[in-house]
Design an enzyme around this catalytic site. Structure first.
Site, short mmCIF file in Angstrom:
data_model
loop_
_atom_site.label_atom_id
_atom_site.label_comp_id
_atom_site.label_asym_id
_atom_site.label_seq_id
_atom_site.Cartn_x
_atom_site.Cartn_y
_atom_site.Cartn_z
N ASP A 222 0.84 -1.19 0.00
CA ASP A 222 0.00 0.00 0.00
C ASP A 222 0.88 1.26 0.00
O ASP A 222 1.89 1.32 0.71
CB ASP A 222 -0.88 -0.03 1.25
N GLU A 295 1.70 -0.45 -5.19
CA GLU A 295 0.68 0.56 -5.45
C GLU A 295 1.42 1.90 -5.45
O GLU A 295 1.66 2.50 -4.41
CB GLU A 295 -0.40 0.59 -4.37
#
Length: 569
Positions: A222, A295
């Site tokens: 993330d 990401e």
């Protein structure tokens, strides 16, 4: 019939294309919205285990699970309070182990989310930082700073949160006086870690080992463009029109150094790459091609490719492709640039159209108003789509994407043709963006509504009761998996057919050859022995000759607008 000419694009080197992740179709599970085994309205790990057969039938190679860790759930689990524990909402570590073993028994690999930029404010590390005070080792694990001005009343800089509002919050010391400020690029309950701390780096090595030892096949990281902040934490004002994760350049911006936009001082700093080199060395000590997926919301694609150099991560999400409008020129350009740019560093391109942070593509591709990433759509949004147009374009876009060489990501429910849930009641919304912008932005709840499995069951089969943590639209019965199964015209069967053909024809490991001779609004290429033709325009065009292997909508002598076909001649 239309005549064809071809132009050969540079193939990916087949000699380095043997690893499973280079061609994989990876299915994203948002655990709280996938399947609820115990009827409390929240999806869980046992529910995932019960539904693995459906994913095996769909034909995916791996699943990626959004966070299921111990968390106060102020940001749907992306506020982690214990990286090595399962939140009771989702079950237990034993439930995770059973799910992992069951997935592996079915030939499905499992990737888990990792959230290293920040923790929950409930995490023991942050609580120790609050208790130990300025200058302590514990406080040095986070981004605490003194405020500006005579009494320190002004935040250390002008940075704004991704979710809206200031990115700094001032604490109150135990004696009741105002204290230092801490940085949170997201919600105030998500304090940023200080990755200049070797202690922090060692904790995450241990976290990686914990899950690798349990047998996971990799990590989706993330905010992989975060973690390191520019020295001195300089002020920064984002350009007008930038998305919530710091983007703003178009996918078609030339990928040359002179045109690379300057990174915000909190995104895409050079120091992040040494963290991933360290993690890659750790993963390489484990068998079985364990992977790291980034990401990284950065522009342009040449910059994204820095995350997937041979000694760093294995894949990075291709957000340039996700954000490309449904226009032929732009699609051809981003596909070409993606393949060439990632191949230049020895990595496969990834392809993705939807995830838990963006408006579902069955809605997004038919919006007629501006829609920044992270803003969401709701009943008062400008330019809401015609649902029929949205679904038709989504099917055509998915058929196009799944024929491209490289690795593809599917977000749960897109294989059913699910649109965004636009008409959620205000009092049902949970995304921090909705609250921090005081309703100015709807946020991401609309793409996170629990998915339907059975048209006539409570909560559309999501669970054994009517409970659902976000309300499901009444119209969703027609999208239920059971309703679509076996219907040759359904979106589910379209995806099943596409994934089967993709595997049988080796499209993931193939290479793309553009085909010309069509109308300007047609995107056409050959991959192996499959020719793919997508009409993204507004007028029908003649069908090329060949055996129709797959069609996103009915075809005859004409290829209608918003339709993709796969042919073998």
């Amino acid at each position: 019939m239309t005549s064809l000419t071809t132009v050969d694009a540079a193939p990916v080197d087949a000699a380095i294309g043997q690893e499973w992740w280079r061609t994989a179709v990876i299915y994203q599970i948002y655990p709280r919205s996938f399947s609820d085994a115990n009827g409390d309205g929240m999806g869980d790990l046992a529910g995932i285990s019960e539904r693995l057969g459906a994913l095996q039938e769909l034909g995916v190679d791996a699943i990626w699970l959004s966070p299921f860790y111990t968390s106060p759930q102020r940001d749907a689990g992306y506020d982690v309070a214990d990286y090595c524990g399962v939140d009771p909402l989702f079950g237990s570590l034993a439930d995770f182990d059973r799910m992992l073993a069951s997935a592996h028994d079915r030939g499905i690999r499992v990737i888990v989310d990792l959230v290293p930029n920040h923790t929950s404010s409930d995490h023991a590390w942050f609580q120790a930082a609050l208790a130990d005070g300025p200058g302590s080792e514990a406080r040095g694990h986070y981004m605490f700073r003194d405020g500006k001005g005579p009494n320190g009343d002004t935040p250390p800089n002008n940075w704004m949160s991704v979710f809206g509002g200031p990115a700094w919050t001032r604490i109150t010391d135990p004696d009741g006086t105002p204290g230092q400020w801490y940085l949170h690029l997201f919600d105030s309950s998500q304090p940023d870690l200080d990755w200049t701390s070797e202690w922090v780096r060692q904790q995450f090595r241990d976290i990686l080992r914990f899950w690798l030892d349990r047998g996971v096949d990799g990590f989706r990281v993330d905010v992989a463009h975060g973690m390191i902040k520019a020295e001195g934490l300089p002020d920064y004002t984002p350009p007008e029109g930038a998305g919530s994760m710091g983007g703003g350049a178009t996918p078609l911006e030339p990928d040359i150094a002179a045109s690379t936009p300057a990174s915000p001082p909190f995104w895409a700093q050079d120091g992040v790459h040494e963290i991933y080199r360290d993690w890659r060395r750790l993963l390489n000590t484990y068998p079985g091609d364990r992977i790291l997926v980034a990401e990284a919301w950065v522009d342009p694609l040449a910059k994204v490719a820095l995350w997937v150099r041979p000694d760093e991560m294995h894949q990075a999400f291709n957000f340039a492709y996700l954000e490309t409008p449904w226009e032929a020129d732009e699609l051809r350009t981003v596909i070409d640039r993606s393949i060439d740019t990632f191949a230049a560093v020895g990595a496969p391109s990834t392809w993705v159209l939807s995830n838990h942070d963006v408006v579902r593509h069955a809605t997004r591709l038919a919006l007629t108003g501006d829609n920044l990433q992270g803003a969401g759509v709701g009943p008062k949004s400008v330019g809401l789509p015609d649902p029929a147009v949205g679904l038709r374009r989504a099917r055509a876009a998915s058929a196009l994407m799944l024929a491209l060489p490289g690795s593809s990501y599917i977000y749960q429910g897109e294989e059913l043709g699910l649109p965004e849930a636009i008409d959620l009641p205000d009092d049902a919304r949970e995304d921090p963006t909705w609250f921090r912008t005081k309703g100015e932005r709807y946020g991401r709840d609309g793409c996170r509504v629990p998915i339907p499995w059975s048209a006539d069951a409570p909560s559309f089969g999501f669970g054994p009761t009517d409970a659902s943590w976000l309300p499901q639209p009444e119209s969703w019965g027609r999208f239920a998996r059971e309703a679509e199964e076996g219907d040759p015209d359904s979106t589910l069967e379209l995806y099943k057919r596409a994934l089967l053909l993709r595997r049988e024809s080796g499209l993931g490991s193939g290479h793309l050859i553009w085909r010309h001779g069509f109308a300007h609004d047609v995107v056409a290429f050959r991959n192996g022995d499959v020719t793919v033709v997508a009409n993204v325009g507004t007028a029908s065009v003649p069908m090329p000759s060949g055996e129709v292997l797959l069609a996103s909508a009915p075809v005859s002598g004409q290829l209608e607008p918003d339709t993709t076909v796969w042919l073998r001649s």
